[in-house]
Enzyme design. Sequence first.
Site, mmCIF file in Angstrom:
data_model
loop_
_atom_site.group_PDB
_atom_site.id
_atom_site.type_symbol
_atom_site.label_atom_id
_atom_site.label_comp_id
_atom_site.label_asym_id
_atom_site.label_seq_id
_atom_site.Cartn_x
_atom_site.Cartn_y
_atom_site.Cartn_z
ATOM 1 N N ILE A 13 0.829 -1.217 0.000
ATOM 2 C CA ILE A 13 0.000 0.000 0.000
ATOM 3 C C ILE A 13 0.861 1.264 0.000
ATOM 4 O O ILE A 13 0.462 2.294 -0.557
ATOM 5 C CB ILE A 13 -1.028 -0.007 1.165
ATOM 6 C CG1 ILE A 13 -2.151 0.985 0.887
ATOM 7 C CG2 ILE A 13 -0.384 0.265 2.503
ATOM 8 C CD1 ILE A 13 -2.960 0.697 -0.350
ATOM 9 N N SER A 35 11.929 0.950 6.826
ATOM 10 C CA SER A 35 11.451 -0.344 6.366
ATOM 11 C C SER A 35 12.633 -1.295 6.423
ATOM 12 O O SER A 35 13.762 -0.885 6.139
ATOM 13 C CB SER A 35 10.926 -0.213 4.932
ATOM 14 O OG SER A 35 9.897 -1.135 4.672
ATOM 15 N N ARG A 36 12.390 -2.544 6.778
ATOM 16 C CA ARG A 36 13.511 -3.458 6.944
ATOM 17 C C ARG A 36 14.158 -3.783 5.607
ATOM 18 O O ARG A 36 15.362 -3.968 5.515
ATOM 19 C CB ARG A 36 13.048 -4.721 7.660
ATOM 20 C CG ARG A 36 12.533 -4.435 9.074
ATOM 21 C CD ARG A 36 11.695 -5.554 9.607
ATOM 22 N NE ARG A 36 10.655 -5.940 8.662
ATOM 23 C CZ ARG A 36 9.813 -6.941 8.830
ATOM 24 N NH1 ARG A 36 9.871 -7.655 9.932
ATOM 25 N NH2 ARG A 36 8.891 -7.210 7.931
ATOM 26 N N LYS A 89 -5.382 1.872 8.056
ATOM 27 C CA LYS A 89 -6.462 1.073 8.620
ATOM 28 C C LYS A 89 -6.065 -0.397 8.636
ATOM 29 O O LYS A 89 -5.271 -0.795 7.778
ATOM 30 C CB LYS A 89 -7.782 1.277 7.862
ATOM 31 C CG LYS A 89 -7.738 1.091 6.360
ATOM 32 C CD LYS A 89 -7.436 -0.187 5.693
ATOM 33 C CE LYS A 89 -8.129 -1.440 6.049
ATOM 34 N NZ LYS A 89 -7.798 -2.559 5.105
ATOM 35 N N ASP A 167 -10.206 -7.445 6.944
ATOM 36 C CA ASP A 167 -9.242 -6.438 6.492
ATOM 37 C C ASP A 167 -9.874 -5.582 5.382
ATOM 38 O O ASP A 167 -9.914 -4.360 5.510
ATOM 39 C CB ASP A 167 -7.922 -7.090 6.047
ATOM 40 C CG ASP A 167 -6.936 -6.048 5.562
ATOM 41 O OD1 ASP A 167 -6.181 -5.521 6.378
ATOM 42 O OD2 ASP A 167 -6.947 -5.721 4.348
HETATM 43 P P1 NAP Z 1 2.505 -5.477 3.401
HETATM 44 O O1 NAP Z 1 2.937 -5.128 2.026
HETATM 45 O O2 NAP Z 1 2.505 -6.922 3.792
HETATM 46 O O3 NAP Z 1 3.332 -4.747 4.511
HETATM 47 C C1 NAP Z 1 3.829 -3.432 4.411
HETATM 48 C C2 NAP Z 1 5.292 -3.410 4.884
HETATM 49 O O4 NAP Z 1 5.329 -3.444 6.307
HETATM 50 C C3 NAP Z 1 6.086 -4.620 4.460
HETATM 51 O O5 NAP Z 1 6.574 -4.468 3.157
HETATM 52 C C4 NAP Z 1 7.187 -4.684 5.493
HETATM 53 O O6 NAP Z 1 8.276 -3.915 5.050
HETATM 54 C C5 NAP Z 1 6.547 -4.044 6.727
HETATM 55 N N1 NAP Z 1 6.255 -5.097 7.702
HETATM 56 C C6 NAP Z 1 5.498 -6.207 7.523
HETATM 57 N N2 NAP Z 1 5.455 -6.943 8.641
HETATM 58 C C7 NAP Z 1 6.222 -6.292 9.538
HETATM 59 C C8 NAP Z 1 6.592 -6.549 10.883
HETATM 60 N N3 NAP Z 1 6.141 -7.633 11.524
HETATM 61 N N4 NAP Z 1 7.369 -5.656 11.520
HETATM 62 C C9 NAP Z 1 7.817 -4.557 10.881
HETATM 63 N N5 NAP Z 1 7.504 -4.263 9.605
HETATM 64 C C10 NAP Z 1 6.719 -5.124 8.950
HETATM 65 O O7 NAP Z 1 1.062 -4.911 3.704
HETATM 66 P P2 NAP Z 1 0.149 -3.870 2.894
HETATM 67 O O8 NAP Z 1 -0.745 -4.591 1.957
HETATM 68 O O9 NAP Z 1 0.950 -2.739 2.382
HETATM 69 O O10 NAP Z 1 -0.803 -3.422 4.101
HETATM 70 C C11 NAP Z 1 -0.342 -2.583 5.131
HETATM 71 C C12 NAP Z 1 -1.553 -1.939 5.783
HETATM 72 O O11 NAP Z 1 -2.247 -1.175 4.775
HETATM 73 C C13 NAP Z 1 -2.566 -2.944 6.355
HETATM 74 O O12 NAP Z 1 -3.070 -2.474 7.573
HETATM 75 C C14 NAP Z 1 -3.650 -2.995 5.295
HETATM 76 O O13 NAP Z 1 -4.928 -3.271 5.870
HETATM 77 C C15 NAP Z 1 -3.609 -1.581 4.739
HETATM 78 N N6 NAP Z 1 -4.104 -1.490 3.360
HETATM 79 C C16 NAP Z 1 -3.700 -2.413 2.419
HETATM 80 C C17 NAP Z 1 -4.248 -2.352 1.134
HETATM 81 C C18 NAP Z 1 -3.862 -3.356 0.060
HETATM 82 O O14 NAP Z 1 -4.467 -3.313 -1.019
HETATM 83 N N7 NAP Z 1 -2.888 -4.238 0.257
HETATM 84 C C19 NAP Z 1 -5.169 -1.340 0.816
HETATM 85 C C20 NAP Z 1 -5.486 -0.373 1.775
HETATM 86 C C21 NAP Z 1 -4.948 -0.472 3.050
HETATM 87 P P3 NAP Z 1 9.768 -4.366 5.410
HETATM 88 O O15 NAP Z 1 9.833 -5.870 5.266
HETATM 89 O O16 NAP Z 1 10.604 -3.632 4.419
HETATM 90 O O17 NAP Z 1 9.979 -3.928 6.835
#
Ligand code: NAP
Length: 303
Positions: A13, A35-36, A89, A167
């Site tokens: 996101i 970010s890691r 969110k 979610d």
């Molecule tokens: P994601 O790609 O899995 O995670 C975002 C980043 O967070 C990862 O690339 C990782 O970066 C870091 N991360 C993940 N787990 C972690 C941990 N345990 N500790 C520290 N850093 C961690 O998730 P996403 O889809 O972007 O979603 C993130 C949020 O946005 C959620 O709450 C989701 O509900 C919301 N959201 C998502 C979407 C969608 O379409 N996917 C849409 C709207 C809102 P590093 O590995 O580089 O640290």
Amino acid sequence: MATKIALVGIGKIAVDQHVPALKASADWDLAATVSRSGRVDGIEAFTDMAAMLEARPDIPVVSLALPPAPRFAYAEACLKAGRHVMLEKPPGMTLAEIHMLEVMAAERNLSLYATWHSRMATGVQPARDWLADKVIRRVHITWREDVRKWHPGQDWVFEPGGMGVFDPGINALSILTEILPAPVRVIKARLETPENRQTPIGAQITFSDNVTMDLDWRQEGPQTWTIEAETDGGTLTLTDGGANMSIDGQAQVTDGDREYPRLYARMADLVKTGARDMDLTPMIHVSDAMMLGERVVVEPFHF
Ligand code: NAP
């Protein structure tokens, strides 16, 4: 003058929405990322939150685009370091941790924003205005999408605290709670959980006042994000997650995607006035559905 902001959690996101919205905004100067492994070209990149807070006291605002499980610790560290915080969110894993963040922010006069991006969809405010003087007879939410498309390989959504199909479902609830003139409550829920997972992949929720919701994460092909409200003045339909609104089939509002630019504009206003925006109603409904829900085991799910 643009305010410096750090973006944390450079994943799906952040790349799809946060970075483009920040780069296009005159309000914000994306000054660092944390970010890691992820990074944004041309922006100073940290792999550790404490290191960024220590090295960049000139950045007053932090936006957290992490999954909900690690978010509390990151938000707490930012608030303790005197930074304003914007939360993706859902704002956290539990209601208690979000209440704690709110208290911490208030004690320090810092802004804290529990964002609900779907509330910024173009049809939502017109729908709220239109429904305000209607007798609402029935509301039905259909939120059916393909988890493999929107959360490719993201096992955290099926871990405890990951919320499963809530979610995306919480996005529908953020719209519902914005457009209804009076509050509703969950009466019963059916939660379909794959036998190898911890959170639901499908759910059917019944609320008071004839409001129902059908959530499914197994929808291949066309995706459906629709809310339909039958009233004494006709039927209002929000489609495409709230981007388009029609009354009795006649389009009233259609627009492209402006949700994240609007979120960041709202955050800029909050920071200017030192205000907080922490409406947790969508999260309360999810929590109640999880508490009341009948659990049904369904076939295993693998990405
Ligand atoms: P994601 O790609 O899995 O995670 C975002 C980043 O967070 C990862 O690339 C990782 O970066 C870091 N991360 C993940 N787990 C972690 C941990 N345990 N500790 C520290 N850093 C961690 O998730 P996403 O889809 O972007 O979603 C993130 C949020 O946005 C959620 O709450 C989701 O509900 C919301 N959201 C998502 C979407 C969608 O379409 N996917 C849409 C709207 C809102 P590093 O590995 O580089 O640290």
